[in-house]
Design a protein around this motif. Structure first.
Motif, short mmCIF file in Angstrom:
data_model
loop_
_atom_site.label_atom_id
_atom_site.label_comp_id
_atom_site.label_asym_id
_atom_site.label_seq_id
_atom_site.Cartn_x
_atom_site.Cartn_y
_atom_site.Cartn_z
N VAL A 1 15.20 0.15 7.34
CA VAL A 1 14.11 1.02 7.81
C VAL A 1 13.13 0.22 8.67
O VAL A 1 12.70 0.67 9.74
CB VAL A 1 13.37 1.66 6.60
CG1 VAL A 1 12.09 2.34 7.05
CG2 VAL A 1 14.29 2.66 5.90
N TYR B 1 5.17 -1.45 2.68
CA TYR B 1 5.76 -1.00 1.43
C TYR B 1 5.33 -1.93 0.30
O TYR B 1 5.12 -3.13 0.50
CB TYR B 1 7.30 -0.98 1.52
CG TYR B 1 7.81 0.01 2.53
CD1 TYR B 1 7.84 1.38 2.25
CD2 TYR B 1 8.24 -0.41 3.79
CE1 TYR B 1 8.30 2.29 3.18
CE2 TYR B 1 8.71 0.50 4.73
CZ TYR B 1 8.72 1.85 4.42
OH TYR B 1 9.16 2.77 5.34
N ASP C 1 12.63 6.54 7.35
CA ASP C 1 11.93 6.32 6.08
C ASP C 1 12.46 7.23 4.97
O ASP C 1 12.53 6.82 3.82
CB ASP C 1 10.42 6.54 6.28
CG ASP C 1 9.64 6.38 4.99
OD1 ASP C 1 9.28 5.24 4.66
OD2 ASP C 1 9.41 7.40 4.31
N GLY D 1 4.76 4.87 0.16
CA GLY D 1 5.30 3.55 0.43
C GLY D 1 5.38 2.66 -0.80
O GLY D 1 5.62 1.46 -0.68
#
Length: 512
Positions: free
Chosen positions: A322, A162, A329, A286
């Motif tokens: 997550v 991310y 997600d 992301g």
């Protein structure tokens, strides 16, 4: 192919470094990339409210922040002639959230505190003097971040699960993901003047707002020796013309009185355009936008920097869950679902306040002179003007819909002193919590320990007990960001709704 970083943070301002610190609190490794090699030295933001101070508490820097900040005493509305139209005074002691409701500070000093906190944390790597030039999905379930060293010109690439775009109003990350700013039709040019002086400036200790359609102004005492003035620039007027010593001397004289202008050290004198904008998309796969990369707020209610720290608090625990497998997600979509309406409401309020104080010409000036002195006598208005409480979060996958208007869901829980002398935030740490009125069955306590959820028994007559009772509930599930996720009568059911969070651990620092 090397394993990706769990999180790459782009931008080491207060929002980015706070996000990194909160990720580390949850046991998540991250690298922070910034174009500046050190803290940007110019003062910018000067106010944080008590709700945001709780975020600094979770980041472990609240005591250091308290040492460099000063509580503000309220709001004073002044006419063009600087006569007081209305004054709304507030206390400077801790309120319902455990901190003073309005706190003035110098941003570079806060940034230095945050950077020291992450420098001591082996889960955070901070790289300054680098420019992020590209952010894109790499086709292998990660995000590729292209980086150029600003000194050597050397190029490198990082991979991340991310990416958090905390890189400000001119965000490269926002441009890379194709998000655009939605404008609320508000733009005003102001001159911002920051001053340091040992001279005694005898001015009331709250915020002074000059309501003048020609030359609106704001004055704030930031610290023992720091002061800020903001003056609206006239159409066609240049900042350079207003920044001369002779002009500045006359502008600040209503506050400085007999203090010689030569005793004032001007730290910064710069033009800013106050804007009201919100990005049309906060997530692209992301990649997430936070802080000024996602929204710009006029300063009239002091929520600009605070909004960025709220973004960090909202998103980081979700990312941690997550990454630990406790949430899917898709649950990360709740970040924009909750934060975008919340910050939009703050921006609309700031725009409304700004227009009320600065527009309308002579007619507006006459109306303010007639109405403002009467505002302090309107029942309940004084409390509303000084109340730092922000709206409840909208429903999402991680915030149950409220069925009754007095429900606590979506709002921050209070932070009272408990029976053992500690405040609630000291007990909760970075975990989920269930607050339960009355005795707690043994099996519920055992389940809480198994799930690593903090269980807080609440006495019915205590501050927390009264808060629960007014919300029509016997128990409340509180998220790590202190938002009430849901309430009810069955504590066991609330426990089962708490997602898993990772254990704090200190592994190898990861890919370099």
């Amino acid at each position: 192919m090397e394993d990706p970083w769990p999180v790459v943070v782009v931008g080491a301002g207060p929002t980015g470094v706070t996000a990194a610190r909160l990720l580390a609190v949850h046991g998540v490794r991250c690298v922070v990339l910034d174009r500046w090699p050190a803290v940007y030295p110019r003062p910018r933001a000067v106010h944080l409210d008590d709700e945001v101070c709780r975020i600094l508490h979770r980041a472990g820097v609240h005591e250091q922040f308290a040492a460099i900040s000063r509580p503000a005493e309220g709001l004073r509305l002044l006419g063009p002639d600087h006569r007081v139209l209305a004054q709304f005074s507030r206390g400077t002691t801790a309120g319902i959230h455990g901190h003073p409701q309005a706190n003035m500070f110098d941003q570079p000093r806060l940034e230095a505190i945050l950077r020291r906190a992450v420098a001591d944390d082996p889960l955070v790597t901070l790289r300054g003097g680098v420019e992020v030039t590209a952010v894109r999905a790499d086709g292998a379930g990660a995000v590729a971040v292209a980086v150029t060293d600003r000194g050597s010109g050397e190029r490198a690439a990082l991979r991340a699960r991310y990416v958090l775009g905390c890189d400000g109003a001119n965000s490269t990350v926002r441009t890379q993901v194709g998000s655009r700013m939605r404008d609320f039709g508000f733009a005003q040019r102001w001159l911002v003047v920051d001053v340091d002086t040992d001279a005694a400036i005898d001015a009331w200790g709250g915020v002074h707002q000059v309501c003048d359609p020609r030359r609106a102004a704001t004055y704030l005492r930031v610290g023992a020796h720091r002061h800020r003035w903001e003056f609206r620039l006239l159409p066609g007027e240049t900042a350079a013309a207003v920044s001369t010593p002779a002009t500045l001397r006359e502008l600040v004289r209503p506050w400085t009185g007999d203090v010689p202008f030569e005793a004032l050290v001007v730290l910064r004198c710069a033009e800013y355009t106050f804007r009201a904008q919100v990005a049309d998309r906060w997530r692209a796969g992301g990649v997430f936008l936070l802080g000024d990369a996602a929204h710009l707020t006029p300063p009239f209610i002091g929520q600009g920097l605070g909004a960025g720290l709220r973004d960090a608090a909202n998103l980081t625990w979700k990312l941690a869950s997550v990454l630990a497998g406790g949430l899917p997600d898709a649950a990360l979509d709740s970040y924009e679902a909750e934060r975008r309406p919340h910050v939009t409401a703050s921006i609309r309020l700031a725009v409304g306040v700004g227009r009320a104080m600065t527009r309308g010409g002579e007619v507006g000036d006459l109306l303010r002179r007639a109405v403002a002195p009467r505002l302090v006598h309107v029942p309940g208005l004084r409390a509303r003007v000084l109340d730092s409480t922000t709206p409840a979060l909208r429903p999402s996958a991680l915030r149950r819909r409220r069925w009754v208007p007095w429900s606590r869901a979506g709002r921050l829980c209070p932070n009272p002193v408990l029976g053992d002398g500690r405040r609630l935030d000291d007990v909760l740490g970075s975990r989920f919590a269930v607050l339960v009125a009355g005795p707690v069955p043994g099996e519920v306590a055992a389940e809480a320990r198994r799930r690593r959820v903090v269980l807080v028994p609440v006495e019915p007559g205590s501050a927390l007990g009264r808060w629960l009772g007014r919300g029509g509930a016997r128990a409340a599930l509180v998220r790590p960001d202190r938002t009430v996720m849901r309430t009810g009568a069955d504590a066991a059911a609330l426990l089962r709704a708490a997602p898993a969070l990772p254990l704090r651990r200190v592994p190898h620092r990861g890919p370099e």
